[in-house]
Design an enzyme around this catalytic site. Structure first.
Site, PDB file in Angstrom:
ATOM      1  N   ARG A 184     -88.359 -36.302  -1.598  1.00 11.41           N
ATOM      2  CA  ARG A 184     -87.811 -34.952  -1.473  1.00 11.41           C
ATOM      3  C   ARG A 184     -87.513 -34.366  -2.838  1.00 11.41           C
ATOM      4  O   ARG A 184     -87.258 -35.070  -3.813  1.00 11.41           O
ATOM      5  CB  ARG A 184     -86.542 -34.958  -0.621  1.00 11.41           C
ATOM      6  CG  ARG A 184     -85.366 -35.766  -1.204  1.00 11.41           C
ATOM      7  CD  ARG A 184     -84.342 -34.876  -1.887  1.00 11.41           C
ATOM      8  NE  ARG A 184     -83.290 -35.631  -2.548  1.00 11.41           N
ATOM      9  CZ  ARG A 184     -83.285 -35.912  -3.836  1.00 11.41           C
ATOM     10  NH1 ARG A 184     -84.280 -35.536  -4.601  1.00 11.41           N
ATOM     11  NH2 ARG A 184     -82.282 -36.576  -4.399  1.00 11.41           N
ATOM     12  N   ARG A 195     -87.599 -42.591  -2.091  1.00 12.17           N
ATOM     13  CA  ARG A 195     -86.929 -43.787  -1.569  1.00 12.17           C
ATOM     14  C   ARG A 195     -87.972 -44.702  -0.947  1.00 12.17           C
ATOM     15  O   ARG A 195     -88.737 -44.274  -0.071  1.00 12.17           O
ATOM     16  CB  ARG A 195     -85.879 -43.389  -0.531  1.00 12.17           C
ATOM     17  CG  ARG A 195     -85.012 -44.549  -0.054  1.00 12.17           C
ATOM     18  CD  ARG A 195     -83.881 -44.037   0.825  1.00 12.17           C
ATOM     19  NE  ARG A 195     -83.008 -43.164   0.080  1.00 12.17           N
ATOM     20  CZ  ARG A 195     -82.326 -42.147   0.610  1.00 12.17           C
ATOM     21  NH1 ARG A 195     -82.456 -41.870   1.901  1.00 12.17           N
ATOM     22  NH2 ARG A 195     -81.545 -41.403  -0.132  1.00 12.17           N
ATOM     23  N   SER A 241     -67.751 -49.210  -2.513  1.00 13.69           N
ATOM     24  CA  SER A 241     -67.880 -48.884  -1.086  1.00 13.69           C
ATOM     25  C   SER A 241     -68.663 -49.951  -0.321  1.00 13.69           C
ATOM     26  O   SER A 241     -68.624 -50.012   0.906  1.00 13.69           O
ATOM     27  CB  SER A 241     -68.601 -47.545  -0.920  1.00 13.69           C
ATOM     28  OG  SER A 241     -69.926 -47.633  -1.431  1.00 13.69           O
ATOM     29  N   HIS A 265     -81.796 -48.596  -8.182  1.00 11.39           N
ATOM     30  CA  HIS A 265     -82.126 -47.243  -8.641  1.00 11.39           C
ATOM     31  C   HIS A 265     -82.842 -47.278  -9.987  1.00 11.39           C
ATOM     32  O   HIS A 265     -82.424 -48.003 -10.899  1.00 11.39           O
ATOM     33  CB  HIS A 265     -80.853 -46.395  -8.812  1.00 11.39           C
ATOM     34  CG  HIS A 265     -80.180 -46.067  -7.524  1.00 11.39           C
ATOM     35  ND1 HIS A 265     -79.254 -45.052  -7.406  1.00 11.39           N
ATOM     36  CD2 HIS A 265     -80.282 -46.599  -6.287  1.00 11.39           C
ATOM     37  CE1 HIS A 265     -78.823 -44.986  -6.150  1.00 11.39           C
ATOM     38  NE2 HIS A 265     -79.435 -45.921  -5.454  1.00 11.39           N
ATOM     39  N   GLU A 280     -86.152 -39.882  -9.686  1.00  9.92           N
ATOM     40  CA  GLU A 280     -85.278 -41.003  -9.308  1.00  9.92           C
ATOM     41  C   GLU A 280     -85.965 -41.796  -8.204  1.00  9.92           C
ATOM     42  O   GLU A 280     -86.401 -41.228  -7.201  1.00  9.92           O
ATOM     43  CB  GLU A 280     -83.916 -40.522  -8.810  1.00  9.92           C
ATOM     44  CG  GLU A 280     -82.998 -41.705  -8.497  1.00  9.92           C
ATOM     45  CD  GLU A 280     -81.718 -41.324  -7.768  1.00  9.92           C
ATOM     46  OE1 GLU A 280     -80.642 -41.662  -8.261  1.00  9.92           O
ATOM     47  OE2 GLU A 280     -81.807 -40.700  -6.683  1.00  9.92           O
ATOM     48  N   GLU A 324     -73.260 -44.338   6.256  1.00  6.16           N
ATOM     49  CA  GLU A 324     -72.138 -44.110   5.344  1.00  6.16           C
ATOM     50  C   GLU A 324     -72.168 -42.674   4.812  1.00  6.16           C
ATOM     51  O   GLU A 324     -71.133 -42.017   4.697  1.00  6.16           O
ATOM     52  CB  GLU A 324     -72.213 -45.123   4.190  1.00  6.16           C
ATOM     53  CG  GLU A 324     -70.952 -45.212   3.345  1.00  6.16           C
ATOM     54  CD  GLU A 324     -71.008 -44.413   2.057  1.00  6.16           C
ATOM     55  OE1 GLU A 324     -69.984 -44.343   1.343  1.00  6.16           O
ATOM     56  OE2 GLU A 324     -72.068 -43.820   1.768  1.00  6.16           O
TER      57      GLU A 324
END
Length: 204
Positions: free
Chosen positions: A44, A78, A115, A121, A140, A155
């Site tokens: 995206r 991703r 968390s 990454h 990224e 989450e």
């Protein structure tokens, strides 16, 4: 880059290039090892409103120049894979591409966030060839297992619902679930290693 349309064009072009590279690597891996390390890929380009919010949050003026300079995840991809070992294998394959420059790496698998978030990454830069010039564009890349992606997706929805201020007991429960996900990933990897060992023995 002077307009949002130009930014959008360049980052979409960079995503297409990365996606093609990943597809080729996956097909090659299937041919050589009879195994697909990648389950699926999501890509995206961040919308302008989201980018402006990020700039303001970090104290920068909302200009095209600042978008390109300070926001590293305008283009995001991703990669979802089956096993933790695949994550590092894929990262290494991407890093070894000669026209890709790895700018930063954050390994939230070896060092999870408070968390419980786990993912790998990379910020990379690659050349986009236009008719009159070459532009290096940042992308990224997040690499995670199916289980990690399931947890991260849930989450994100919870934190969005509570605007980042979820009740303590919900955050605690999410953290416990993250530990369960890590244990599940480890057990599934161990099981897969055992199955492969049996297959290799049978093949001899």
């Amino acid at each position: 880059m002077h307009t949002w349309e130009e930014v959008n064009l360049l980052y979409n072009a960079a995503l297409k290039q990365i996606q093609t590279k990943i597809e080729i690597l996956n097909e090659e891996f299937q041919e050589v090892h009879r195994y697909n390390p990648i389950e699926h890929v999501k890509a995206r380009v961040k919308g302008p409103e989201s980018i402006v919010k990020k700039l303001k949050r970090n104290g920068y003026e909302s200009t095209i120049e600042n978008m390109v300079r300070y926001v590293n995840d305008i283009a995001g991809i991703r990669i979802i894979c089956s096993f933790t070992s695949d994550i590092y294998r894929i990262a290494e394959m991407i890093s070894s591409q000669k026209d890709i420059q790895v700018l930063t790496i954050k390994d939230y698998i070896m060092n999870p966030k408070d968390s419980g978030y786990r993912s790998y990454h990379m910020i990379v830069s690659l050349p986009v060839y236009l008719s009159d010039r070459i532009v290096n564009v940042k992308v990224e890349i997040q690499i995670r297992t199916v289980a990690m992606d399931f947890w991260a997706s849930l989450e994100h929805k919870i934190q969005y619902k509570f605007e980042g201020k979820a009740p303590v007991h919900i955050n605690t429960e999410l953290y416990e679930c993250a530990k369960m996900v890590a244990d599940l990933d480890a057990r599934m990897l161990s099981l897969n290693d055992e199955i492969q060992a049996i297959e290799n023995t049978d093949a001899k």
